[in-house]
Write a protein that holds these residues in place. Sequence first.
Motif, PDB file in Angstrom:
ATOM      1  N   HIS A 172      -5.546   4.696 -12.702  1.00  0.00           N
ATOM      2  CA  HIS A 172      -6.178   4.076 -11.129  1.00  0.00           C
ATOM      3  C   HIS A 172      -5.825   4.138 -10.534  1.00  0.00           C
ATOM      4  CE1 HIS A 172      -8.810   4.720 -15.205  1.00  0.00           C
ATOM      5  NE2 HIS A 172      -9.599   5.628 -14.221  1.00  0.00           N
ATOM      6  N   ASN A 174      -4.208   4.055  -7.003  1.00  0.00           N
ATOM      7  CA  ASN A 174      -3.987   4.328  -5.658  1.00  0.00           C
ATOM      8  C   ASN A 174      -3.765   3.620  -4.087  1.00  0.00           C
ATOM      9  OD1 ASN A 174      -3.952   6.964  -7.148  1.00  0.00           O
ATOM     10  ND2 ASN A 174      -6.258   6.498  -6.744  1.00  0.00           N
ATOM     11  N   SER A 175      -2.712   2.656  -4.881  1.00  0.00           N
ATOM     12  CA  SER A 175      -2.651   2.162  -3.602  1.00  0.00           C
ATOM     13  C   SER A 175      -0.822   2.073  -3.193  1.00  0.00           C
ATOM     14  CB  SER A 175      -3.506   1.369  -3.229  1.00  0.00           C
ATOM     15  OG  SER A 175      -5.337   1.088  -2.727  1.00  0.00           O
ATOM     16  N   ASN A 211      -6.486   2.422   2.479  1.00  0.00           N
ATOM     17  CA  ASN A 211      -5.439   1.828   2.182  1.00  0.00           C
ATOM     18  C   ASN A 211      -4.630   1.647   4.082  1.00  0.00           C
ATOM     19  OD1 ASN A 211      -4.180   1.913  -0.501  1.00  0.00           O
ATOM     20  ND2 ASN A 211      -3.639   4.518  -0.028  1.00  0.00           N
ATOM     21  N   HIS A 240      -7.277   0.829  -3.357  1.00  0.00           N
ATOM     22  CA  HIS A 240      -7.843   1.448  -4.176  1.00  0.00           C
ATOM     23  C   HIS A 240      -7.190   0.935  -5.712  1.00  0.00           C
ATOM     24  CE1 HIS A 240      -8.957   4.609  -7.822  1.00  0.00           C
ATOM     25  NE2 HIS A 240     -10.526   4.506  -7.185  1.00  0.00           N
ATOM     26  N   ALA A 241      -7.602   0.091  -6.520  1.00  0.00           N
ATOM     27  CA  ALA A 241      -6.035  -0.263  -7.720  1.00  0.00           C
ATOM     28  C   ALA A 241      -7.156  -1.229  -8.592  1.00  0.00           C
ATOM     29  CB  ALA A 241      -5.224  -0.517  -7.074  1.00  0.00           C
ATOM     30  N   GLU A 301     -12.959   2.054  -5.416  1.00  0.00           N
ATOM     31  CA  GLU A 301     -12.406   1.533  -3.742  1.00  0.00           C
ATOM     32  C   GLU A 301     -12.680   0.806  -3.350  1.00  0.00           C
ATOM     33  OE1 GLU A 301     -12.566   4.012   0.691  1.00  0.00           O
ATOM     34  OE2 GLU A 301     -11.590   5.766  -1.611  1.00  0.00           O
TER      35      GLU A 301
END
Length: 321
Positions: A172, A174-175, A211, A240-241, A301
């Motif tokens: 998960h 995504n940053s 981001n 998103h993390a 997010e």
Amino acid sequence: MTTIFSRKSKIPPLAGATAWLNSEPVSAADLEGRVVLVDFGTYTCINWLRTLPHIRAWAEKYREDGLVVLGVQTPEFEFEQNVDSVRREVQARGIDWPVAVDNGYAIWRAFSNQYWPALYFIDREGVIRHQHFGEGQYGQSERVIQELLGLPPQDPVRVGGEGDEAEADWAHLNSPETYLGYERTDSFASQGGLGRGESRVYAAPERLKLNHWALSGNWTMRSNHVVLDEAGGRILFRFHARDVHLVLRRADGRGPAPFQVLLDGEAPGAARGVDVDDGGNGLVDDDRLYQLIRQPGAVEERTLEIAFGASGVEAYVFTFG
């Protein structure tokens, strides 16, 4: 079975360190006849921090079999050259093996190293037989240690890191790592764009794209960090993390600086990181990495906002897990 590389290069000289912690200076000759694991890191690097539970476990399990772990702390940021700060982190992280403080990059260059973290596996004849860069492949690395020690294959140690040493939630995540100075930053969203060394009042947009990040308040943007010029300044990041970390310090040795973290405009509660309370309150009391957020349950997010109650705070890089 792990294949160990056949290498002609021997361990280079370990000369040129600024200081040695936990031991007297160590030379390549001192390590003859021993299996050696050389571990390059720097104490604000989240990737290095997440390898530490494995390094500690290997050092403990294989010490009696002849394994010597040798740490090399080579700074990324200028403030990481402070030997007292390195010593503080070595003690706090339970590192009991010799550590070279490599402020001049002498050992780094001798190994032709380019990465944090980096592991070099050296046999009893002083030959580098294997190397690994970055996180992961811990089972393979441990099998290399076993083979160099002449041990039969064994199950790898079971490791569970805590706090900022816990393994990332890669599924998960995504940053990306995001630097805040003007030389390396991306996706800066405050109106007027990047400043270059001048004090400026920034305003954050109402919404941030994923981001993207922004400043609010009076800040100076330098090449590799931002400096808060007036109390009340904020940094915002849409991420998103599971985890959010930020490298912070207080400039010029000033006392602790209070901060508050909000998540989508509210106190983080159960989503707080280890360096804040449920209300999002924390203190910049040392030059180090701070864990601000750890989302429990589903990873979504979110927008992080961190506001500082005193000027003189320096912020360097966001990392995620």
